[in-house]
Design an enzyme around this catalytic site. Structure first.
Site, mmCIF file in Angstrom:
data_model
loop_
_atom_site.group_PDB
_atom_site.id
_atom_site.type_symbol
_atom_site.label_atom_id
_atom_site.label_comp_id
_atom_site.label_asym_id
_atom_site.label_seq_id
_atom_site.Cartn_x
_atom_site.Cartn_y
_atom_site.Cartn_z
ATOM 1 N N LYS A 47 1.171 -0.770 0.023
ATOM 2 C CA LYS A 47 0.171 0.340 0.140
ATOM 3 C C LYS A 47 0.984 1.488 0.273
ATOM 4 O O LYS A 47 0.154 2.306 -0.182
ATOM 5 C CB LYS A 47 -0.943 -0.208 1.155
HETATM 6 N N1 PMP Z 1 -3.720 -8.153 1.507
HETATM 7 C C1 PMP Z 1 -3.402 -7.032 1.768
HETATM 8 C C2 PMP Z 1 -2.611 -6.997 3.905
HETATM 9 C C3 PMP Z 1 -3.919 -5.525 2.264
HETATM 10 O O1 PMP Z 1 -4.034 -4.624 3.335
HETATM 11 C C4 PMP Z 1 -4.765 -5.461 1.140
HETATM 12 C C5 PMP Z 1 -5.135 -4.212 0.665
HETATM 13 N N2 PMP Z 1 -6.078 -3.937 1.199
HETATM 14 C C6 PMP Z 1 -4.121 -6.681 -0.352
HETATM 15 C C7 PMP Z 1 -3.949 -7.710 0.619
HETATM 16 C C8 PMP Z 1 -4.866 -6.002 -1.177
HETATM 17 O O2 PMP Z 1 -4.593 -5.973 -2.120
HETATM 18 P P1 PMP Z 1 -5.316 -4.377 -3.888
HETATM 19 O O3 PMP Z 1 -6.477 -3.701 -2.477
HETATM 20 O O4 PMP Z 1 -4.716 -4.370 -4.090
HETATM 21 O O5 PMP Z 1 -6.523 -5.576 -4.013
#
Ligand code: PMP
Length: 319
Positions: A47
């Site tokens: 992120k």
């Molecule tokens: N794994 C974790 C621990 C996350 O915090 C996130 C983001 N919410 C993701 C995977 C998924 O990423 P994305 O938001 O790009 O779909």
């Protein structure tokens, strides 16, 4: 290889993450399984990329005044990324977080100087849902809603950086890309770019059992809304940043398998990751085992284990 030159500030250290072959977990499979180590970003998760991209984009559009307040609905990782950006660029940060998220994430955000508002675990239809609370506060107080679930800068940064790095690291040979979707930014952005450049690549959603998204990938209709413990992925509604046209298939992974694989990543590969890395790698191993791919399976390790120290699945390793 020479070390990187001096960075002007920590934000310059985001991205360019390692791609590591899972030699133990992937042993005997027809193609290698490669893991993009997003947990090695300065804020400890994938992120960081979108936090920087969203703030850069807002600054470029002139919608952020110096000292402005950023607000986000975040499971934690986007909050940490935004806290790094807020520190370096001089913004204030408010994070709205559902109570199911680990206490470790709450404490990390508070330690970083963010204001944390905890909401009950409520469905998107209810006003106390974390996304609805963030939207309402942004509107009432004139704060900038970074809006990771809808903001197109999220998908764009994965097209331009995460996917670009994967193409360079694999020499452009990728059989499949596998990832879970929280906002959908990672899988939509990487998926779109790989589809444009790698003939025959398969883009596969790794979805927790209990999430409604796998059914939606397969049929166009959301599945039943269940509960699960893996954090940050899956859900009961489709975020704007999850693009169905780039998805070929979905793999359903239950909590037990996700946490078992996360523990094996820690013990057998020395990769100090969180639970959704277990979901992603479990799905990637299945996709690799089915065969028929022209190249390795690439997946993502979204965050690190430090965010889950208090959770039973990780404590089980230490006792
Ligand atoms: N794994 C974790 C621990 C996350 O915090 C996130 C983001 N919410 C993701 C995977 C998924 O990423 P994305 O938001 O790009 O779909």
């Amino acid at each position: 290889m020479s070390p990187p030159p001096v960075s002007a500030h920590v934000l310059a250290c985001i991205g360019r993450t390692p791609l590591v072959a899972l030699t133990r977990l992937g042993a005997g499979l027809p193609v290698p399984v490669l893991a993009k180590c997003e947990h090695t970003n300065p804020g400890g998760s994938v992120k960081d990329r979108i936090a920087l991209a969203i703030v850069d984009d807002a600054e470029r559009r002139g919608v952020l005044r110096p000292g402005a307040t950023l607000i986000e609905a975040t499971a934690g990782n986007t909050g940490v990324g935004l806290a790094l950006v807020a520190a370096v660029r001089g913004y204030r940060l408010v994070c709205v977080m559902p109570e199911k998220m680990s206490v470790d994430k709450r404490e990390a955000l508070a330690a970083l100087g963010a204001e944390v508002i905890i909401t009950p675990n409520a469905s998107p239809q209810q006003p106390e849902n974390f996304r609805n609370v963030a939207r309402r506060l942004a509107h009432e107080r004139g704060w900038f809603l970074t809006a990771q679930f809808d903001n197109p800068a999220n998908v764009r940064v994965h097209e331009q950086t995460t996917a670009q790095e994967i193409l360079e690291q694999t020499g452009g040979r990728v059989g499949a890309f596998v990832a879970g979707a929280g906002t959908g930014g990672t899988i939509s952005g990487v998926g779109r770019r790989l589809k444009a450049q790698v003939p025959g690549v398969r883009i596969v959603l790794a979805d927790p059992v209990g999430s409604a998204l796998a059914d939606w990938v397969e049929t166009g209709r959301l599945g039943p809304d269940g509960s699960y413990l893996v954090e940050g992925i899956g859900g009961s509604e489709v975020p704007a940043n999850l693009h169905r046209d780039v998805l070929d298939a979905a793999e359903r992974i239950d909590d037990a398998e996700s946490f078992a694989i996360a523990r094996r990543l820690i013990r057998e590969e020395g990769l100090l990751v969180g639970g959704s890395a277990g979901t992603n790698v479990a799905a990637a191993l299945r996709v690799a085992a089915r065969g028929g791919l022209d190249g390795p399976v690439v997946t993502v390790l979204p965050d690190g284990w430090d965010r889950y120290r208090s959770t039973p699945w990780l404590r089980a390793l230490a006792t």
